[in-house]
Design a protein around this motif. Structure first.
Motif, PDB file in Angstrom:
ATOM      1  N   GLU A 185       9.542 -42.591 -11.770  1.00  0.00           N
ATOM      2  CA  GLU A 185       9.499 -42.612 -13.233  1.00  0.00           C
ATOM      3  C   GLU A 185       9.047 -41.243 -13.750  1.00  0.00           C
ATOM      4  OE1 GLU A 185       7.455 -46.071 -14.764  1.00  0.00           O
ATOM      5  OE2 GLU A 185       8.104 -47.304 -13.065  1.00  0.00           O
ATOM      6  N   PRO A 186       9.879 -40.632 -14.612  1.00  0.00           N
ATOM      7  CA  PRO A 186       9.526 -39.295 -15.114  1.00  0.00           C
ATOM      8  C   PRO A 186       8.133 -39.219 -15.751  1.00  0.00           C
ATOM      9  CG  PRO A 186      11.833 -39.757 -15.600  1.00  0.00           C
ATOM     10  CD  PRO A 186      11.253 -41.022 -15.015  1.00  0.00           C
ATOM     11  N   MET A 187       7.727 -40.261 -16.472  1.00  0.00           N
ATOM     12  CA  MET A 187       6.409 -40.206 -17.115  1.00  0.00           C
ATOM     13  C   MET A 187       5.285 -40.098 -16.084  1.00  0.00           C
ATOM     14  SD  MET A 187       5.423 -40.092 -20.278  1.00  0.00           S
ATOM     15  CE  MET A 187       3.987 -41.097 -20.665  1.00  0.00           C
ATOM     16  N   THR A 188       5.398 -40.852 -15.008  1.00  0.00           N
ATOM     17  CA  THR A 188       4.351 -40.820 -13.978  1.00  0.00           C
ATOM     18  C   THR A 188       4.242 -39.418 -13.395  1.00  0.00           C
ATOM     19  OG1 THR A 188       4.923 -43.102 -13.465  1.00  0.00           O
ATOM     20  CG2 THR A 188       3.523 -41.957 -11.879  1.00  0.00           C
ATOM     21  N   ASP A 189       5.391 -38.811 -13.126  1.00  0.00           N
ATOM     22  CA  ASP A 189       5.390 -37.444 -12.586  1.00  0.00           C
ATOM     23  C   ASP A 189       4.787 -36.466 -13.586  1.00  0.00           C
ATOM     24  OD1 ASP A 189       6.732 -38.531 -10.442  1.00  0.00           O
ATOM     25  OD2 ASP A 189       8.710 -37.800 -11.034  1.00  0.00           O
ATOM     26  N   LEU A 190       5.225 -36.580 -14.836  1.00  0.00           N
ATOM     27  CA  LEU A 190       4.765 -35.624 -15.848  1.00  0.00           C
ATOM     28  C   LEU A 190       3.252 -35.725 -16.071  1.00  0.00           C
ATOM     29  CD1 LEU A 190       5.401 -33.459 -17.980  1.00  0.00           C
ATOM     30  CD2 LEU A 190       5.695 -35.315 -19.648  1.00  0.00           C
ATOM     31  N   ILE A 191       2.763 -36.955 -16.121  1.00  0.00           N
ATOM     32  CA  ILE A 191       1.320 -37.140 -16.339  1.00  0.00           C
ATOM     33  C   ILE A 191       0.539 -36.510 -15.176  1.00  0.00           C
ATOM     34  CG2 ILE A 191      -0.531 -38.886 -16.431  1.00  0.00           C
ATOM     35  CD1 ILE A 191       0.954 -38.755 -19.058  1.00  0.00           C
ATOM     36  N   ALA A 192       1.056 -36.662 -13.953  1.00  0.00           N
ATOM     37  CA  ALA A 192       0.390 -36.044 -12.804  1.00  0.00           C
ATOM     38  C   ALA A 192       0.387 -34.524 -12.942  1.00  0.00           C
ATOM     39  CB  ALA A 192       1.076 -36.475 -11.502  1.00  0.00           C
ATOM     40  N   VAL A 193       1.501 -33.964 -13.387  1.00  0.00           N
ATOM     41  CA  VAL A 193       1.580 -32.508 -13.569  1.00  0.00           C
ATOM     42  C   VAL A 193       0.610 -32.060 -14.667  1.00  0.00           C
ATOM     43  CG1 VAL A 193       3.049 -30.602 -14.345  1.00  0.00           C
ATOM     44  CG2 VAL A 193       3.945 -32.273 -12.711  1.00  0.00           C
ATOM     45  N   MET A 194       0.610 -32.778 -15.789  1.00  0.00           N
ATOM     46  CA  MET A 194      -0.253 -32.385 -16.905  1.00  0.00           C
ATOM     47  C   MET A 194      -1.731 -32.485 -16.528  1.00  0.00           C
ATOM     48  SD  MET A 194       1.861 -33.970 -20.173  1.00  0.00           S
ATOM     49  CE  MET A 194       0.962 -33.183 -21.527  1.00  0.00           C
ATOM     50  N   ALA A 195      -2.052 -33.501 -15.729  1.00  0.00           N
ATOM     51  CA  ALA A 195      -3.451 -33.670 -15.311  1.00  0.00           C
ATOM     52  C   ALA A 195      -3.900 -32.547 -14.382  1.00  0.00           C
ATOM     53  CB  ALA A 195      -3.628 -35.025 -14.626  1.00  0.00           C
ATOM     54  N   SER A 196      -2.940 -31.817 -13.819  1.00  0.00           N
ATOM     55  CA  SER A 196      -3.287 -30.744 -12.876  1.00  0.00           C
ATOM     56  C   SER A 196      -3.503 -29.406 -13.574  1.00  0.00           C
ATOM     57  CB  SER A 196      -2.167 -30.588 -11.835  1.00  0.00           C
ATOM     58  OG  SER A 196      -1.080 -29.868 -12.393  1.00  0.00           O
ATOM     59  N   LEU A 197      -3.396 -29.377 -14.894  1.00  0.00           N
ATOM     60  CA  LEU A 197      -3.452 -28.105 -15.612  1.00  0.00           C
ATOM     61  C   LEU A 197      -4.852 -27.713 -16.055  1.00  0.00           C
ATOM     62  CD1 LEU A 197      -0.330 -28.685 -17.899  1.00  0.00           C
ATOM     63  CD2 LEU A 197      -0.441 -27.123 -15.935  1.00  0.00           C
ATOM     64  N   VAL A 198      -5.643 -28.708 -16.454  1.00  0.00           N
ATOM     65  CA  VAL A 198      -6.930 -28.391 -17.072  1.00  0.00           C
ATOM     66  C   VAL A 198      -7.917 -29.526 -16.815  1.00  0.00           C
ATOM     67  CG1 VAL A 198      -6.157 -29.354 -19.305  1.00  0.00           C
ATOM     68  CG2 VAL A 198      -8.034 -27.699 -19.267  1.00  0.00           C
ATOM     69  N   LYS A 199      -9.166 -29.169 -16.612  1.00  0.00           N
ATOM     70  CA  LYS A 199     -10.203 -30.176 -16.413  1.00  0.00           C
ATOM     71  C   LYS A 199     -10.762 -30.618 -17.772  1.00  0.00           C
ATOM     72  CE  LYS A 199     -13.387 -29.329 -13.172  1.00  0.00           C
ATOM     73  NZ  LYS A 199     -14.179 -28.536 -12.179  1.00  0.00           N
ATOM     74  N   PRO A 200     -11.318 -31.826 -17.826  1.00  0.00           N
ATOM     75  CA  PRO A 200     -11.880 -32.284 -19.096  1.00  0.00           C
ATOM     76  C   PRO A 200     -12.964 -31.356 -19.668  1.00  0.00           C
ATOM     77  CG  PRO A 200     -11.537 -34.147 -17.674  1.00  0.00           C
ATOM     78  CD  PRO A 200     -11.230 -32.920 -16.838  1.00  0.00           C
ATOM     79  N   ASP A 201     -13.576 -30.509 -18.850  1.00  0.00           N
ATOM     80  CA  ASP A 201     -14.542 -29.556 -19.410  1.00  0.00           C
ATOM     81  C   ASP A 201     -13.869 -28.247 -19.833  1.00  0.00           C
ATOM     82  OD1 ASP A 201     -13.982 -28.160 -17.136  1.00  0.00           O
ATOM     83  OD2 ASP A 201     -16.019 -28.150 -16.343  1.00  0.00           O
ATOM     84  N   GLY A 202     -12.550 -28.219 -19.850  1.00  0.00           N
ATOM     85  CA  GLY A 202     -11.841 -27.053 -20.354  1.00  0.00           C
ATOM     86  C   GLY A 202     -11.465 -26.030 -19.286  1.00  0.00           C
ATOM     87  N   THR A 203     -11.955 -26.192 -18.063  1.00  0.00           N
ATOM     88  CA  THR A 203     -11.618 -25.254 -16.987  1.00  0.00           C
ATOM     89  C   THR A 203     -10.114 -25.284 -16.705  1.00  0.00           C
ATOM     90  OG1 THR A 203     -13.754 -25.750 -15.976  1.00  0.00           O
ATOM     91  CG2 THR A 203     -12.145 -24.560 -14.614  1.00  0.00           C
TER      92      THR A 203
END
Lengths: 475, 475
Positions: free
Chosen positions: B237-255
């Motif tokens: 499912e494209p959404m599952t893949d995209l969410i995984a990619v987006m989650a790999s960009l930035v940490k919740p503390d902004g890092t």
């Protein structure tokens, strides 16, 4: 002998059946569009009139109103009907819905969605042809065929047709429960025609449906949307938190990551496993249906088991975030992630809700964010399963064999029709899901179609089903 | 003496300045709305007419057309102007924009956005009052005040006003480059009034802006949207893949998690660090501005450094997924995640693009998905930094001190005004960002406001700035 006569009559009247469906399709009974609500009511009147012409006793039950986008809108009536009341005959309750999904030509249709056309492949195109106006018109044609053939209709018919199926079936549960021992009291069984063949070649009987639990996870923090240039990276951004939470729900291979969710899933027995052995389904069917080679599993059996008897979790989208083309540099103040879990025996809504809530809150806590999270189950409908060896299914299989010359595949559906379980539970009678259309009909999609062949054979199937039912000894 | 006379005249004419701004606000010059394009042109005519009344030579440069949502729409003109041409005087080029952000009362405004009202706190409310019609009307008032006071305007003025700032400044870069050695040739420096104070109490001079690189990450697989009940969990499912990619960009503390991104960030020197020591900014200011206690850092210094001199990454949304209220059980076929990186010295667009592309592709590969991913940089605008100790800034600071009685805070902005760098580079002249409004004016937001006090003092500030400029020995 009399069935043969009816078959011949059905064949000869094909054109008039198409014309009736044409008329039904031309009424845009879109339940999700408040401005079209009068058309949904018009569709109810059309059904009542058609059945009354054949001598059925029909009534429209007013079930009040509901609120759509802040406006109170009257609900379309639930149409109840009775055809025959002979104590010597068996009684079957049929259910269909007369509302349809929205459709606009500009969505990508090749023709006007509310004008039925028959294409060069002898397929009828139009919104609702297969979902669910074709099957509903099929029942009218069935009654008419018996009548015109001069053959006594072999069973008593009770009818329940709703106009809100595509918008949550508001009011139907209550009515079924209230009428279980009144209007529906004499029903011996229930027949629902709102499902499809698995593929395009072989008829099916459907003995199971998954349930669905739909969740909203909302993260909020700022009091209004913020400019990412000014505040980006210096405040806890709700989108960053939400994406982290959503990523923690499911793996790209479909594995559900919410602890405990699968605990209640019934183990696969050898007998059940065998049911999947000879189903007419190939990996190419999947590829054709989804338009690409994106299968997670390599075998039809694994694929169908994960479609029908294992839970799955899909991420649908996010409300409140930027969702258009272009490049808006917004930090949305409040975002709601949407996902659903398809449920199977013996999962319970309570356990699912508990697992999801605990998991989301635990993951969110681990983010150390100063935003706030909340989890809401928007709705949950239970899975449903029947025995494919129940007498009612045996009758259904016989009818299929008579019309199509093959044994139907015994299948389940990955989707959900919550009303199935309500009928079964409230009436304490078996429910048979008898499909008319094919797996590629595209219900809910553009260019929804129903093959003329399936329409005509479907009418014959209904005629044969009631005939088999009348001859059955079992109850 | 002559300045004092001008100040008095400005005070006495306050009401007429408000009326002129009222007229400007009443022209809904929304550049993002093609149907309002004639209003943007009307606003250009209004400016031309006002400056011509004062004796300026104005011209409207036709810069062609562009395509909006598939329709070709003429671009509003760039207004060029010249006021005075005395070789003995210094020449300053001023830039403002005359278009505004969209606004509807139903967005939540307390009053009609295109009708300026003055509230009980002596604040003018209306779309564009602070961004950027107030400062633009301020320059008209400045010229008028000198004229009415009978004082010779102390500098030559060149003007460049655009009508597409809120929609990508289409055509402006080309014009600046083309006119750098022609129309703009005599400019000694550039003054832009399109920024705001950091807070609400203290005037500022702005010597730096972050850049921005905006990315689309698209994941696609099925040929059309799929039903999650039927296909959920059995296809990638494209959404599952995209969410995984987006989650790999930035940490919740902004890092920022994209490897290599921070490699080019200039190290913080002790001298630079000191610049942050005495800036009038508190954690409560942040809390007030964002409407909640959601700060990532605990000190104003850390907060401002991450706003101004460190890169940040914000996730803005997803195109193609379900984004409404309710419970649609769709598997979207093609989803595009949107995020942007705010950039700082000495980051380069090329390196950022390379890092993002490599990271996204690497993460996507690790998902073992059969979907396809693509990364696109929608646009990138460079950061800009000037020296707060340049003579031009010293002049600006003197003007602020004269009008407000305090030294301005030397600040940067977290946001981006790419045209600043274009002026600096093409003309090879210093650019001063001179703010009129306060940090809580709500540009781009509902209830955009400009305090009458800031408007009047801003006019005095412009008057003082040109006076100081004329007396300056430095170049």
């Amino acid at each position: 002998m009399s069935l043969q006569k009816i078959y011949e009559l059905i064949d000869s009247k094909k054109q008039s059946y198409i014309e009736r469906l044409h008329k039904a399709v031309s009424i845009p009974s879109v339940s999700a569009d408040a401005s079209l609500r009068p058309k949904v009511v018009e569709m109810a009147d059309f059904i009542v009139s058609e059945f009354e012409k054949l001598g059925a006793k029909m009534e429209k039950r007013d079930i009040g109103s509901h609120v759509m986008n802040g406006v109170e809108v009257p609900l379309p009536p639930i149409v109840l009907g009775q055809y025959g009341n002979d104590p010597a005959k068996k009684t079957v309750l049929i259910y269909n819905h007369y509302d349809v999904q929205p459709a606009k030509k500009s969505d990508g249709w090749d023709s006007e969605p509310f004008e039925l056309v028959v294409d060069e492949k002898d397929r009828m195109l139009g919104r609702g042809v297969t979902d669910d106006k074709g099957p509903l018109m099929g029942w009218i044609a069935n009654l008419e065929a018996y009548k015109e053939a001069g053959v006594d209709f072999p069973v008593n018919l009770l009818m329940c047709f709703e106009g809100m199926e595509e918008y949550g079936s508001e009011g139907l549960d209550d009515l079924i429960v209230a009428e279980a021992n009144r209007y529906f009291k004499k029903a011996d069984c229930v027949c629902i025609s709102d499902t499809y063949w698995l593929g395009t070649r072989k008829p099916v009987l459907t003995y199971g449906l998954r349930g669905v639990s739909y969740f909203n996870v909302t993260v909020e923090g700022p009091s209004a949307d913020l400019h990412s240039g000014v505040f980006g990276g210096t405040v806890h951004e709700p989108m960053t938190d939400l994406i982290a939470v959503m990523a923690s729900l499911v793996k790209p291979d479909g594995t559900i990551l919410v602890p405990g969710i699968v605990d209640e899933v019934a183990p696969l027995t050898k007998d059940e496993d065998k049911l999947y052995d000879n189903i007419d389904y190939s990996m190419d069917d999947l590829k054709q249906a989804v338009g690409g080679e994106i299968n997670v599993y390599d075998s039809p059996k694994d694929t169908l088991q994960h479609r029908w008897r294992y839970p799955t979790l899909s991420l649908h989208g996010i409300q409140g975030a930027f969702s258009e083309s272009g490049a808006k540099t917004v930090i949305p103040a409040k975002v709601t992630g949407k996902f659903s879990i398809r449920t199977v025996p013996n999962m319970t809504a309570e356990h699912i809700n508990k697992c999801v809530k605990e998991h989301v809150e635990k993951v969110f806590a681990s983010l150390n964010s100063k935003n706030r999270v909340s989890v809401e189950c928007l709705h949950s409908g239970s899975w449903w399963i029947s025995s494919p060896f129940h007498w009612h299914y045996t009758i259904g299989a016989k009818a299929v064999k008579t019309v199509y010359g093959v044994e139907p595949d015994l299948v389940r559906e990955g989707g959900s029709i919550p009303i199935t379980l309500t009928f079964e539970t409230a009436l304490n009678k078996n429910v048979l899901l008898l499909s008319m259309g094919r797996g590629d009909d595209g219900a809910h999609s553009i260019n929804e179609k129903l093959d003329v062949e399936n329409y005509v054979n479907g009418i014959k199937l209904f005629a044969t089903y009631v005939d088999e039912l009348s001859k059955s000894e079992l109850k």
